[in-house]
Design a protein around this motif. Structure first.
Motif, PDB file in Angstrom:
ATOM      1  N   CYS A   1      31.142  32.776  39.183  1.00  0.00           N
ATOM      2  CA  CYS A   1      32.195  33.796  39.311  1.00  0.00           C
ATOM      3  C   CYS A   1      33.046  33.823  38.043  1.00  0.00           C
ATOM      4  O   CYS A   1      33.685  32.823  37.717  1.00  0.00           O
ATOM      5  CB  CYS A   1      33.065  33.461  40.518  1.00  0.00           C
ATOM      6  SG  CYS A   1      34.549  34.482  40.617  1.00  0.00           S
TER       7      CYS A   1
ATOM      8  N   ALA B   1      35.780  35.566  37.624  1.00  0.00           N
ATOM      9  CA  ALA B   1      37.069  36.202  37.901  1.00  0.00           C
ATOM     10  C   ALA B   1      38.276  35.342  37.524  1.00  0.00           C
ATOM     11  O   ALA B   1      39.394  35.839  37.459  1.00  0.00           O
ATOM     12  CB  ALA B   1      37.144  36.606  39.365  1.00  0.00           C
ATOM     13  N   CYS B   2      38.075  34.034  37.327  1.00  0.00           N
ATOM     14  CA  CYS B   2      39.164  33.233  36.733  1.00  0.00           C
ATOM     15  C   CYS B   2      38.529  32.110  35.913  1.00  0.00           C
ATOM     16  O   CYS B   2      37.307  31.921  35.941  1.00  0.00           O
ATOM     17  CB  CYS B   2      40.130  32.694  37.781  1.00  0.00           C
ATOM     18  SG  CYS B   2      39.672  31.125  38.543  1.00  0.00           S
TER      19      CYS B   2
ATOM     20  N   LEU C   1      38.121  29.050  36.189  1.00  0.00           N
ATOM     21  CA  LEU C   1      37.369  27.942  36.792  1.00  0.00           C
ATOM     22  C   LEU C   1      35.869  28.156  36.740  1.00  0.00           C
ATOM     23  O   LEU C   1      35.092  27.204  36.772  1.00  0.00           O
ATOM     24  CB  LEU C   1      37.771  27.748  38.256  1.00  0.00           C
ATOM     25  CG  LEU C   1      39.166  27.219  38.574  1.00  0.00           C
ATOM     26  CD1 LEU C   1      39.260  26.889  40.051  1.00  0.00           C
ATOM     27  CD2 LEU C   1      39.512  25.991  37.745  1.00  0.00           C
ATOM     28  N   LEU C   2      35.437  29.424  36.715  1.00  0.00           N
ATOM     29  CA  LEU C   2      34.004  29.754  36.716  1.00  0.00           C
ATOM     30  C   LEU C   2      33.244  28.988  37.806  1.00  0.00           C
ATOM     31  O   LEU C   2      32.217  28.340  37.514  1.00  0.00           O
ATOM     32  CB  LEU C   2      33.348  29.459  35.354  1.00  0.00           C
ATOM     33  CG  LEU C   2      33.760  30.289  34.150  1.00  0.00           C
ATOM     34  CD1 LEU C   2      32.841  29.978  32.976  1.00  0.00           C
ATOM     35  CD2 LEU C   2      33.754  31.771  34.430  1.00  0.00           C
ATOM     36  N   CYS C   3      33.723  29.040  39.033  1.00  0.00           N
ATOM     37  CA  CYS C   3      33.019  28.362  40.132  1.00  0.00           C
ATOM     38  C   CYS C   3      31.566  28.831  40.150  1.00  0.00           C
ATOM     39  O   CYS C   3      31.296  30.028  40.070  1.00  0.00           O
ATOM     40  CB  CYS C   3      33.672  28.701  41.471  1.00  0.00           C
ATOM     41  SG  CYS C   3      35.393  28.207  41.571  1.00  0.00           S
TER      42      CYS C   3
ATOM     43  N   VAL D   1      29.185  30.096  44.379  1.00  0.00           N
ATOM     44  CA  VAL D   1      29.523  31.207  45.278  1.00  0.00           C
ATOM     45  C   VAL D   1      28.243  31.785  45.884  1.00  0.00           C
ATOM     46  O   VAL D   1      27.231  31.931  45.192  1.00  0.00           O
ATOM     47  CB  VAL D   1      30.302  32.299  44.497  1.00  0.00           C
ATOM     48  CG1 VAL D   1      30.709  33.442  45.434  1.00  0.00           C
ATOM     49  CG2 VAL D   1      31.511  31.700  43.805  1.00  0.00           C
TER      50      VAL D   1
ATOM     51  N   LYS E   1      32.114  30.156  49.847  1.00  0.00           N
ATOM     52  CA  LYS E   1      32.678  29.531  48.647  1.00  0.00           C
ATOM     53  C   LYS E   1      33.394  30.531  47.741  1.00  0.00           C
ATOM     54  O   LYS E   1      33.431  30.349  46.519  1.00  0.00           O
ATOM     55  CB  LYS E   1      31.587  28.822  47.815  1.00  0.00           C
ATOM     56  CG  LYS E   1      30.760  27.840  48.586  1.00  0.00           C
ATOM     57  CD  LYS E   1      31.482  26.551  48.773  1.00  0.00           C
ATOM     58  CE  LYS E   1      30.567  25.521  49.402  1.00  0.00           C
ATOM     59  NZ  LYS E   1      31.267  24.312  49.769  1.00  0.00           N
TER      60      LYS E   1
ATOM     61  N   CYS F   1      36.916  33.277  47.158  1.00  0.00           N
ATOM     62  CA  CYS F   1      38.360  33.322  47.346  1.00  0.00           C
ATOM     63  C   CYS F   1      38.722  34.803  47.248  1.00  0.00           C
ATOM     64  O   CYS F   1      37.866  35.634  46.926  1.00  0.00           O
ATOM     65  CB  CYS F   1      39.073  32.504  46.263  1.00  0.00           C
ATOM     66  SG  CYS F   1      38.859  33.189  44.613  1.00  0.00           S
TER      67      CYS F   1
ATOM     68  N   LYS G   1      40.284  36.424  45.091  1.00  0.00           N
ATOM     69  CA  LYS G   1      40.058  36.975  43.745  1.00  0.00           C
ATOM     70  C   LYS G   1      38.579  37.286  43.527  1.00  0.00           C
ATOM     71  O   LYS G   1      38.222  38.331  42.968  1.00  0.00           O
ATOM     72  CB  LYS G   1      40.522  35.931  42.729  1.00  0.00           C
ATOM     73  CG  LYS G   1      41.234  36.497  41.551  1.00  0.00           C
ATOM     74  CD  LYS G   1      41.755  35.375  40.683  1.00  0.00           C
ATOM     75  CE  LYS G   1      43.053  35.815  40.068  1.00  0.00           C
ATOM     76  NZ  LYS G   1      43.635  34.862  39.177  1.00  0.00           N
ATOM     77  N   SER G   2      37.731  36.365  43.932  1.00  0.00           N
ATOM     78  CA  SER G   2      36.289  36.584  43.729  1.00  0.00           C
ATOM     79  C   SER G   2      35.803  37.750  44.594  1.00  0.00           C
ATOM     80  O   SER G   2      34.938  38.519  44.176  1.00  0.00           O
ATOM     81  CB  SER G   2      35.494  35.316  44.038  1.00  0.00           C
ATOM     82  OG  SER G   2      35.641  34.963  45.385  1.00  0.00           O
TER      83      SER G   2
ATOM     84  N   ASN H   1      44.115  30.159  39.809  1.00  0.00           N
ATOM     85  CA  ASN H   1      42.828  29.486  40.033  1.00  0.00           C
ATOM     86  C   ASN H   1      42.781  29.061  41.511  1.00  0.00           C
ATOM     87  O   ASN H   1      43.040  27.891  41.843  1.00  0.00           O
ATOM     88  CB  ASN H   1      42.705  28.253  39.119  1.00  0.00           C
ATOM     89  CG  ASN H   1      42.918  28.573  37.646  1.00  0.00           C
ATOM     90  OD1 ASN H   1      43.823  28.061  37.014  1.00  0.00           O
ATOM     91  ND2 ASN H   1      42.073  29.416  37.091  1.00  0.00           N
ATOM     92  N   PRO H   2      42.453  30.016  42.395  1.00  0.00           N
ATOM     93  CA  PRO H   2      42.620  29.760  43.843  1.00  0.00           C
ATOM     94  C   PRO H   2      41.885  28.527  44.357  1.00  0.00           C
ATOM     95  O   PRO H   2      42.361  27.866  45.275  1.00  0.00           O
ATOM     96  CB  PRO H   2      42.050  31.028  44.484  1.00  0.00           C
ATOM     97  CG  PRO H   2      42.189  32.092  43.431  1.00  0.00           C
ATOM     98  CD  PRO H   2      42.016  31.399  42.115  1.00  0.00           C
ATOM     99  N   ARG H   3      40.740  28.153  43.803  1.00  0.00           N
ATOM    100  CA  ARG H   3      39.967  27.040  44.360  1.00  0.00           C
ATOM    101  C   ARG H   3      40.151  25.741  43.572  1.00  0.00           C
ATOM    102  O   ARG H   3      39.369  24.795  43.737  1.00  0.00           O
ATOM    103  CB  ARG H   3      38.479  27.424  44.420  1.00  0.00           C
ATOM    104  CG  ARG H   3      38.202  28.609  45.363  1.00  0.00           C
ATOM    105  CD  ARG H   3      36.721  28.944  45.420  1.00  0.00           C
ATOM    106  NE  ARG H   3      35.937  27.859  45.954  1.00  0.00           N
ATOM    107  CZ  ARG H   3      34.640  27.652  45.672  1.00  0.00           C
ATOM    108  NH1 ARG H   3      34.009  28.478  44.854  1.00  0.00           N
ATOM    109  NH2 ARG H   3      34.000  26.640  46.205  1.00  0.00           N
TER     110      ARG H   3
END
Ligand code: SF4
Length: 424
Positions: free
Chosen positions: A14, A16-17, A19-21, A24, A39, A41, A43-44, A155-157
């Motif tokens: 992702c 979108a912030c 963190l680049l999780c 997802v 997984k 949030c 934002k994603s 960074n929501p997560r």
């Protein structure tokens, strides 16, 4: 040839912030609509689930072919002396193409987030810093000090993935980690509640008093004797206690988000944070952790730096790049009539529209963007959804590939910039 039929996509990255999780899960229907199913949030979800509207290139608001729009953009750039490339919300490949065109036409480049990212950059340039990676945080932190932010608005997560993660490499009981919030008022600190139900320590103060508070904490950690009993409403005894906890920690991490530090000379407060980290490292282990990141800002600065030697706010008007973090801000250049054409890029976000300016404008943006005043508008596909790409994570030491999740008929930013360069 990939099959873009309805299916479930695992381990999607992702963008979108910062963190680049990369975990997802997304469901794709047969029309290419995406839905975050695990997984994610908020934002994603708003990033992946945005429905792309049909959009076509235009000149002065009238629909034209891509070829005509590219020709017109090249014509505008050929006739300028001081072009400004701004916005620059993109990833690595997109930024490479921006730099190539900027070098050809002698443009000045600036990113839409530079006003806050420079608060960090100026510290690195002035004194350097000791910062860590998200991987180190996930595996080692025992005390997290959060300064002037709730982190999760950006960074929501962050806490889910890096603080309250169930497993760590060295067998640490992560649920015993301590969290302290210093500065800010009425922050939602619930993300700092541990899985055992332990609440974080919260030491609030107005953001504009944060410089005094951080300077005081640095003084205490450095062994200075203070005669005051409080600073900005925070008891000195509480700061002494925090200092002792930081000294006793085996791996403390001090985090901040530069865009939340809307104070004069925020770079000096960030420098006080990074210097207190250096002081702590004389006797134990501590690291800084700049967080936030959006619109590809870290990737754009990385790409610019390794290509030209400088981050954004550089100019390519001579035979060599010039860098000036103050004079080459897009806002300054437009306010002082020091740009005669604006090329604005916003690949990820249709709401990041260009500033009003009485000069020729080329807008290259998300398909859903509205740019009625642009001389030329070219809609592009989005990295991480419509085409592959590369992005740097907020800790700058890790880059991750962005996937292509569906077909798109729109060109990539790199294709458009390369076509404009060829048409010059
Ligand atoms: S925390 Fe950031 S990177 Fe992770 S899923 Fe949410 S928006 Fe995407």
């Amino acid at each position: 040839m990939e099959n873009f039929s309805a299916s479930t996509l695992e381990a999607v990255t992702c963008p979108a912030c910062g963190l680049l999780c990369d975990d997802v899960r997304i469901a794709r229907d047969a029309s290419g609509n995406l839905q975050v199913t695990d997984k994610g949030c908020a934002k994603s979800m708003s990033f992946f689930e945005r429905t792309s509207q049909a959009s076509s290139p235009s000149i002065a608001g009238k629909a034209v072919s891509l070829t005509d729009a590219v020709k017109k953009a090249a014509e505008i750039l050929r006739g300028t002396n001081q072009p400004l490339f701004a916005g620059l919300s993109t990833e690595v490949q997109g930024m490479r193409s921006v730099l190539s065109l900027a070098d050809k036409v002698g443009a000045t480049i600036d990113h839409m987030n530079a006003y806050s990212s420079f608060r960090n950059t100026l510290v690195v340039q002035n004194s350097g810093w000791q910062v860590t990676t998200l991987t180190e945080v996930r595996n080692r932190v025992d005390l997290l000090l959060v300064i002037g932010t709730d982190i999760v608005s950006h960074n929501p997560r962050f806490f889910e993935r890096n603080i309250w993660n169930k497993e760590s490499m060295f067998g640490q009981d992560t649920s015993s980690r301590e969290v302290v919030y210093l500065g800010g008022q009425n922050l939602d600190t619930s993300a700092g509640n541990s899985p055992k139900g332990v609440k974080p320590t919260v030491l609030p103060c107005d953001i504009d008093r944060l410089p005094e508070v951080v300077a005081t904490l640095r003084g205490i950690i450095s062994g200075k004797t203070l005669h005051a009993t409080e600073v900005a409403g925070i008891k000195i005894a509480d700061l002494l206690n925090l200092s002792e906890r930081l000294k006793a920690a085996k791996y403390s991490v001090v985090a901040w988000v530069s865009s939340d530090l809307n104070i004069n000379h925020a770079e000096l407060t960030i420098q006080n944070i990074t210097e207190l980290v250096i002081k702590l490292n004389a006797k134990t282990r501590s690291s800084g952790l700049p967080l936030g990141g959006s619109e590809g800002d870290y990737s754009v600065n990385q790409t610019s730096t390794w290509t030209s030697g400088y981050p954004v706010r550089s100019r390519f008007a001579r035979q060599h790049p010039e860098y000036d973090p103050h004079h080459f801000s897009a806002e300054q250049l437009l306010a002082n009539d020091e740009a005669d054409a604006l090329l604005w890029v916003s690949e990820f976000n249709p709401d990041k529209t260009p500033p009003k300016a009485n000069i020729s404008s080329i807008v290259i943006g998300h398909a859903n963007m509205k740019a009625p005043d642009a001389d030329v508008f070219i809609p592009i596909s989005t990295a991480g959804i419509d085409h592959t790409g590369t992005m740097f994570r907020i800790d700058s030491s890790v880059s991750l590939p962005l996937g292509k999740l569906r077909e798109s008929t729109l060109p990539t930013l790199a294709e458009v910039m390369t076509a404009i360069e060829a048409a010059l």
